[in-house]
Design a protein around this motif. Structure first.
Motif: not given
Length: 468
Positions: A423-447
């Motif tokens: 299980t991955v608990f991902f703490n962020k303020r929002s689903l915005a991309s990171g400093y590199a400006g790219i999306d992160n597929p981990v946000f949308y994984r089943d676990n």
């Protein structure tokens, strides 16, 4: 006799600087390393003052006044600047080192007899070579550090600014700079050529840093650190100051080695970083082909229940933790887990944060045990054995696109494989991309469960939920 004593004291200062670098290489010995550096610098300054021994009262007043003003400014900054602003502070200090090199070179040009290198218009060629190199590197360091400060502090976009024909322009400026230094050395110290070198170097420094994206800023910080050292060493030769030569060489070489380590940690070559452009492809978080991706949103209670009942949890800190000053809350959460019998480890990516070692310093500030903190290569194989991972404020350093997507600008960069945990608990303020400006597929994984919100507030809530 005085010269021999001075040389011995400079040697002692140099040894202390080496011990300082050795101490700063690990959080556990960092305080001792700082102390060695402070003592070494004190010895070097006092020795330099004793050797120069100005005869005029006004000169002494200017020197002591400058030292006093600098000490007050440094003390105020040390008290007021939070750890979150340390990367831009380091960049700002690098700019001052570069500017100092320019000023010292100018002083040597207009008063060469005071430095024992000749007379106006007739300066020794060797001294002109040292002066020209120190001047050029100093001006490049100053201009580049100003841009780095603006990017890191948010006064300028972290995205790369890709100017047309930038590689050709940079090459042309580099060749022009080399020619100007050659002409300056052959001229005996022509002032017009001196200021031409300064101007071209300033423009060159601006143009080589502007195209560099946010994800490469840790490398830029260490690179500018190296430049400032070489600038100091070059001016040290001009002044004939052994301590400045030793200090500059140590800073320059250690900064270069650190830049190499950072590039290796990102699987990027130094030349590709200087070429710039990494982080320019801004992703659109949560969308693909215009459709919203499914995301699991969890609460603090959800995270507390899973984390407290796990056997092994790995925590991955990032810049978001630094911004929220959540390191103390994170340690309290980890302590609550350890009381419940959970094995807790921290995973640090070599370029997490905005400068090398950023996360290590923050965790040390929160008194996190050093033996619980692991580098990427030492812990990556353990994610598949973890019951849960808590990612707090990180993004790009845990992005699987680096391994899966050959079209991604971060493809090939080693990342922490958090998605392999149960299980991955991902703490962020929002689903915005990171400093590199790219999306992160981990946000949308089943676990993956997103626990959105301020890092400190959310971590505090999780820690409190564990005790109820």
């Amino acid at each position: 006799m005085i010269a021999n004593i001075a040389a011995l004291l400079y040697l002692v200062a140099g040894v202390l600087f080496i011990l300082a670098l050795r101490g700063l290489s690990h959080p556990e010995t960092g305080r001792k390393g700082n102390l060695y550096g402070m003592v070494g610098m004190t010895i070097a300054i006092l020795t330099s003052l004793a050797v120069s021994s100005p005869q005029h009262f006004i000169t002494w007043l200017l020197i002591l006044g400058g030292l006093g003003i600098g000490a007050v400014i440094g003390a105020v900054i040390a008290k007021k600047i939070p750890m979150t602003q340390m990367p831009e502070l380091v960049a700002a200090f690098h700019s001052l080192v570069g500017l100092a090199a320019v000023f010292v070179a100018a002083a040597a040009l207009y008063a060469p007899e005071a430095f024992g290198i000749g007379h106006p218009g007739s300066i020794a060629t060797a001294s002109l070579v040292e002066m020209g190199l120190g001047l050029a590197i100093g001006a490049i360091t100053f201009a580049g550090s100003v841009v780095a400060f603006a990017k890191l502090s948010g006064r300028m976009s972290g995205a790369p600014i890709l100017l047309p024909m930038r590689h050709a322009n940079n090459l042309a400026l580099f060749l022009l700079l080399a020619w100007l230094i050659h002409a300056f050395c052959n001229s005996g110290g022509e002032s017009m050529l001196f200021w031409a070198i300064t101007l071209v170097a300033l423009v060159f420094g601006l143009l080589i840093i502007i195209p560099i994206g946010g994800a490469d800023m840790p490398v830029v910080v260490s690179m500018l650190n190296s430049y400032s050292g070489w600038a100091a060493a070059g001016i040290g030769f001009t002044l004939g100051n052994i301590a400045l030569i030793i200090t500059g060489a140590l800073v320059g070489s250690s900064g270069a080695i650190l830049s190499y380590i950072m590039c290796k940690g990102m699987n990027r070559s130094f030349l590709s970083v200087i070429a710039g452009g990494f982080g320019g492809e801004a992703g659109s978080a949560g969308t693909v082909s215009g459709e919203q991706k499914p995301v699991k949103i969890g609460s603090a209670e959800d995270a507390a229940y899973v984390l407290k009942n796990a056997s092994k949890v790995i925590i991955v800190p990032g810049y978001g933790m630094a911004v929220a000053q959540a390191q103390h809350a994170l340690r309290e959460m980890a302590d609550a887990m350890k009381k419940a019998g959970v094995e807790v480890k921290y995973a640090i990516h070599p370029v997490a944060g905005r400068m090398p070692g950023h996360m290590n310093v923050l965790l040390a500030e929160a008194n996190v045990p050093y033996d619980e903190v692991f580098e990427l290569e030492d812990i990556n194989s353990e994610f598949s054995q973890a019951d849960a991972v808590y990612v707090i404020g990180a993004n790009d350093v845990v992005n699987p696109a680096a391994e899966d997507d050959k079209t991604s600008p971060i493809y090939g960069m080693p990342v922490l494989q958090v998605w392999k945990a149960a299980t991955v608990f991902f703490n962020k303020r929002s689903l915005a991309s990171g400093y590199a400006g790219i999306d992160n597929p981990v946000f949308y994984r089943d676990n993956t469960v997103m626990v959105l919100g301020d890092a400190k507030k959310m971590t505090d809530e999780i820690a409190k939920a564990m005790t109820h």
